[in-house]
Motif scaffolding. Structure first.
Motif, short mmCIF file in Angstrom:
data_model
loop_
_atom_site.label_atom_id
_atom_site.label_comp_id
_atom_site.label_asym_id
_atom_site.label_seq_id
_atom_site.Cartn_x
_atom_site.Cartn_y
_atom_site.Cartn_z
N THR A 1 13.40 -25.47 2.61
CA THR A 1 14.01 -24.57 3.59
C THR A 1 14.54 -23.34 2.86
OG1 THR A 1 16.22 -25.49 3.35
CG2 THR A 1 14.82 -26.48 5.04
N VAL A 2 14.62 -22.22 3.56
CA VAL A 2 15.16 -21.01 2.93
C VAL A 2 16.18 -20.35 3.86
CG1 VAL A 2 13.01 -20.63 1.67
CG2 VAL A 2 13.38 -19.45 3.83
N LYS A 3 17.15 -19.70 3.23
CA LYS A 3 18.19 -19.03 4.01
C LYS A 3 17.72 -17.65 4.42
CE LYS A 3 21.22 -16.78 1.86
NZ LYS A 3 21.96 -16.57 0.63
N ASP A 4 17.04 -16.97 3.51
CA ASP A 4 16.58 -15.61 3.80
C ASP A 4 15.34 -15.32 2.96
OD1 ASP A 4 17.54 -15.37 1.25
OD2 ASP A 4 19.18 -14.03 1.76
N ILE A 5 14.79 -14.13 3.13
CA ILE A 5 13.61 -13.73 2.37
C ILE A 5 14.05 -12.66 1.36
CG2 ILE A 5 11.36 -12.54 2.52
CD1 ILE A 5 11.05 -13.75 5.32
N ASP A 6 13.77 -12.90 0.08
CA ASP A 6 14.10 -11.92 -0.97
C ASP A 6 12.80 -11.32 -1.49
OD1 ASP A 6 17.07 -12.62 -1.39
OD2 ASP A 6 16.11 -14.57 -1.64
N ILE A 7 12.72 -9.99 -1.47
CA ILE A 7 11.51 -9.33 -1.97
C ILE A 7 11.90 -8.31 -3.03
CG2 ILE A 7 9.59 -7.78 -1.33
CD1 ILE A 7 9.52 -9.21 1.37
N LEU A 8 11.10 -8.26 -4.08
CA LEU A 8 11.40 -7.35 -5.17
C LEU A 8 10.26 -6.35 -5.37
CD1 LEU A 8 13.69 -7.09 -7.25
CD2 LEU A 8 12.13 -8.14 -8.89
N VAL A 9 10.64 -5.07 -5.50
CA VAL A 9 9.65 -4.00 -5.64
C VAL A 9 9.90 -3.27 -6.95
CG1 VAL A 9 8.96 -1.74 -4.72
CG2 VAL A 9 9.38 -3.67 -3.15
N ALA A 10 8.82 -2.94 -7.67
CA ALA A 10 8.95 -2.03 -8.82
C ALA A 10 8.50 -0.65 -8.39
CB ALA A 10 8.10 -2.52 -9.99
N ALA A 11 9.39 0.33 -8.52
CA ALA A 11 9.03 1.71 -8.14
C ALA A 11 10.03 2.67 -8.78
CB ALA A 11 9.07 1.86 -6.63
N GLU A 12 9.57 3.87 -9.07
CA GLU A 12 10.50 4.91 -9.53
C GLU A 12 11.12 5.58 -8.32
OE1 GLU A 12 11.48 5.14 -12.54
OE2 GLU A 12 9.94 3.77 -13.33
N LYS B 1 0.80 -1.22 0.00
CA LYS B 1 0.00 0.00 0.00
C LYS B 1 0.84 1.27 0.00
CE LYS B 1 -1.57 -2.05 3.59
NZ LYS B 1 -2.04 -2.51 4.84
N VAL B 2 2.15 1.14 0.18
CA VAL B 2 2.98 2.33 0.32
C VAL B 2 3.06 3.09 -1.00
CG1 VAL B 2 5.29 3.15 0.90
CG2 VAL B 2 4.32 1.20 2.11
N LYS B 3 3.07 4.41 -0.87
CA LYS B 3 3.10 5.27 -2.05
C LYS B 3 4.34 4.98 -2.91
CE LYS B 3 3.77 9.85 -2.41
NZ LYS B 3 4.14 10.85 -1.46
N GLY B 4 4.14 4.88 -4.20
CA GLY B 4 5.27 4.68 -5.11
C GLY B 4 5.49 3.23 -5.49
N VAL B 5 4.95 2.29 -4.69
CA VAL B 5 5.15 0.87 -5.00
C VAL B 5 4.18 0.44 -6.10
CG1 VAL B 5 4.98 -1.49 -4.09
CG2 VAL B 5 5.98 0.33 -2.68
N GLU B 6 4.74 0.07 -7.25
CA GLU B 6 3.88 -0.31 -8.38
C GLU B 6 3.63 -1.81 -8.42
OE1 GLU B 6 4.75 2.07 -12.06
OE2 GLU B 6 6.46 2.70 -10.84
N LYS B 7 4.66 -2.57 -8.09
CA LYS B 7 4.53 -4.04 -8.06
C LYS B 7 5.40 -4.55 -6.94
CE LYS B 7 3.56 -5.62 -12.75
NZ LYS B 7 4.09 -6.43 -13.86
N ILE B 8 5.01 -5.68 -6.38
CA ILE B 8 5.85 -6.28 -5.34
C ILE B 8 5.68 -7.80 -5.38
CG2 ILE B 8 4.05 -5.83 -3.59
CD1 ILE B 8 6.49 -5.55 -1.59
N GLN B 9 6.78 -8.51 -5.22
CA GLN B 9 6.76 -9.98 -5.35
C GLN B 9 7.84 -10.60 -4.47
OE1 GLN B 9 5.95 -12.88 -6.70
NE2 GLN B 9 4.84 -12.60 -8.63
N ILE B 10 7.54 -11.75 -3.92
CA ILE B 10 8.55 -12.54 -3.23
C ILE B 10 9.40 -13.25 -4.28
CG2 ILE B 10 8.92 -14.55 -1.73
CD1 ILE B 10 6.22 -13.85 -0.39
N GLY B 11 10.72 -13.31 -4.07
CA GLY B 11 11.59 -14.02 -5.01
C GLY B 11 12.38 -15.11 -4.28
N GLY B 12 13.55 -15.45 -4.82
CA GLY B 12 14.46 -16.40 -4.16
C GLY B 12 13.87 -17.79 -3.99
N SER B 13 14.52 -18.52 -3.07
CA SER B 13 14.12 -19.91 -2.82
C SER B 13 12.69 -19.99 -2.29
CB SER B 13 15.08 -20.55 -1.81
OG SER B 13 15.22 -19.70 -0.69
#
Ligand code: DGT
Ligand code: CA
Ligand code: ZN
Length: 573
Positions: free
Chosen positions: A195-206, A176-188
């Motif tokens: 099992t996963v080592k960490d959480i990778d998140i990808l955001v599309a924004a200018e 919901k944050v201003k400027g965030v156009e797309k957001i997705q979980i990535g990685g394992s």
């Protein structure tokens, strides 16, 4: 929700009290902790709505423990817990997290050898000081070293089902944050590795400043590792690292592709790009003149490389790229294909909901059927059912089926496979059940030939349908049993038995590689939750993720079948 935090405080208090040889209190704290852990409501809500009395209505929670819950809600800490912790040397309670070391043994190690932490424990085990102590047997050191290894692995990687809801919470907060156009979980995590080592998140924004600010100040952030305009990393209170990266919309697809991985899959793709005189990176797919030919979506990237779209779960470079070149990828099973759950528990054994509640929850999920498979008689710690109680349960299932519309309850049992491969109920009892799930819950350390023979013998029983959590592994606690998997699947095929993909967070058993082998051998599987409460039915997505990683199509999974088709497979029509 504070439930998990409160439960873990009570669990730890129980351990410390046990170390100090205090009678009955540890049992009481553990009982309450377990009940709180399983609550579907927020304890804080319960208290705000109904006060102290409502808390005391929780099973195992008396006045004393209720007061401690209130103390935590109001003040954020529990004084007695703080005092108990201070009464122990620092680090000692950490020893308790090593599988196989209970409070009594940990205390003995401290008193006799001054061992206060896991490093000292390892040293003592390696120099054979421990087996000389009275409480420890000859193989104690070997077991401790193995326990340490499992403990350390558990610290490095966490179960998918633990990380996924946390990641989804972060995504929800940032969406919901201003400027965030797309957001997705990535990685394992997106590839649904167990099992996963960490959480990778990808955001599309200018412009991502606001998103980064919100991210860094989320309530479960313990510390900020790095904070910048296009990448931030934090450490969560839950103990894992989260990386958020920001890219412009035109690169979102290629960045998502890159950060979803796996690394080996990416290397494979890049090789194809080079052969086509293209350049693939997280910024996009470019031609020789540096002109972007794809990158906005993943689909676009795969298409431009001449491949059909590869689902994230398959991206491990184990043949999926070759299959995508030929347009021969399997059409993977999905959560919406699932028509029922064949392994769940009710409060007849150790579940927290009634048969009717489980059935209604299954109906809400859109299922056609649910099998309630409570534990069998020798499973004492989980309140296994005597024959007499099992017969009563059969009647209860009939009653529920008469009452409810739009869902069929199957009466099952998770029957223990005893040490010699025989089953915990006689054939006369087993044949009264709709579905028999056979599982191993004891003597997990048998040598390979013996375990395999034990499972094969159980599979020869004509009344067994499903082989429950076949390898019996448990994250952070024990490794899988040694099984000759080829022989196991060959037998499953020969006797028409259905191995299970168990979706319980701490189990995830079978694993992806086993599933892939089963599919190749033409063995049908079942994806079950082993739910002990209505909420846990949601875990089906974890098992479906594993099925997808094993290249399962709908036809490979028996609980995608209609009830009628399923009954045919179970030879129960
Ligand atoms: P994990 O975190 O160990 O559970 O597994 P991943 O796959 O999430 O690995 P991670 O977090 O280290 O990196 C996320 C993705 O970034 C990974 O799947 C692929 C991509 N990546 C990371 N390092 C490299 C690299 O050196 N080369 C390529 N081609 N891709 C990489
Ligand atoms: Ca990762
Ligand atoms: Zn079970």
């Amino acid at each position: 929700m504070k439930n998990t935090e409160i439960a873990s405080i009570f669990f730890e208090m129980a351990d410390i009290l046990e170390m100090q040889n205090v009678a009955w209190k540890p049992v009481a704290y553990r009982k309450a902790a377990r009940a709180i852990e399983e609550l579907s409501e927020d304890v804080e809500e319960i208290y705000r709505k109904g006060g102290l009395n409502a808390l005391e209505d929780i099973s195992g929670v008396g006045e004393n423990i209720a007061n401690k819950i209130v103390e935590f809600i109001e003040k954020g800490k529990v004084k007695e817990y703080e005092m108990l912790k201070k009464s122990l040397p620092a680090g000692l309670s950490g020893l308790l997290q090593v599988p196989g070391l209970g409070p009594k043994k940990a205390m003995a190690l401290y008193k006799e050898l001054k061992i206060k932490n896991v490093d000292e424990l390892e040293k003592a085990a390696l120099s054979h000081k421990i087996s000389k102590l009275p409480l420890f047997k000859e193989k104690a050191e070997e077991n401790i070293l193995k326990g340490l290894e499992i403990f350390r692995q558990g610290q490095e990687r966490m179960p998918l089902g633990f990380a996924l809801p946390i990641a989804e919470g972060i995504v929800l907060g940032l969406k919901k944050v201003k400027g965030v156009e797309k957001i997705q979980i990535g990685g394992s995590l997106r590839r649904m590795r167990d099992t996963v080592k960490d959480i990778d998140i990808l955001v599309a924004a200018e412009q991502a400043k606001e998103a980064m600010d919100v991210f860094a100040s989320m309530p479960n952030v313990k510390s900020i590792i790095a904070k910048g305009g296009t990448k931030s990393s934090v450490l969560l209170k839950e103990g894992m690292q989260v990386d958020v990266r920001v890219v412009p919309l035109k690169s979102f697809g290629s960045a998502l592709q890159y950060f979803t991985g796996s690394k080996d899959h990416n290397i494979g793709l890049r090789r194809i790009a080079i052969a086509k005189k293209l350049k693939l990176s997280e910024y996009g797919l470019f031609d020789a003149k540096e002109k972007q030919v794809a990158g906005k979506t993943e689909e676009e990237v795969y298409r431009a490389l001449g491949l059909s779209y590869i689902e994230p779960e398959m991206r491990e470079n184990t043949g999926e790229i070759e299959a995508a070149m030929k347009g021969k990828l399997p059409k993977l099973v999905s959560v919406s294909d699932i028509k029922g759950d064949l392994h769940t528990h009710s409060n007849y054994s150790d579940g927290s909901n009634t048969i009717e509640e489980m059935a209604l929850a299954a109906k809400r999920r859109g299922y056609e059927y649910i099998c309630i498979s409570d534990h069998s008689k020798s499973e004492n710690i989980a309140n296994g059912l005597s024959e007499e109680r099992l017969f009563r349960k059969i009647e209860e299932v009939k009653r529920v089926n008469k009452k409810l519309r739009g869902i069929t309850v199957l009466c099952g049992s998770e029957v223990n496979i005893l040490d010699d491969g025989s089953l915990d109920y006689s054939d006369d009892v087993l044949k009264k059940l709709d579905v028999v799930v056979a599982s191993v819950h004891s003597k997990l350390k048998m040598p390979k030939e013996q375990v395999t023979a034990r499972l094969l013998k159980a599979m020869q029983n004509p009344y067994v349908h499903i082989m429950g959590h076949p390898t019996a592994r448990h994250f952070g606690k024990r490794e899988e049993m040694a099984i000759d998997m080829d022989a196991f699947f060959r037998a499953a095929k020969e006797y028409g038995k259905i191995p299970e993909i168990n979706s319980a967070v701490e189990r995830m058993d079978l694993r992806d590689v086993h599933v892939r082998k089963a599919v190749e051998m033409g063995v049908k599987l079942s994806v079950d939750t082993d739910a002990h409460s209505v909420q846990e039915l949601l875990n089906i997505r974890l098992g479906v993720g594993t099925a997808r990683r094993g290249w399962c199509e709908k036809k490979d999974i028996v609980n995608t079948y209609s009830l009628k088709e399923l009954m045919k497979v179970l030879k129960k029509q």
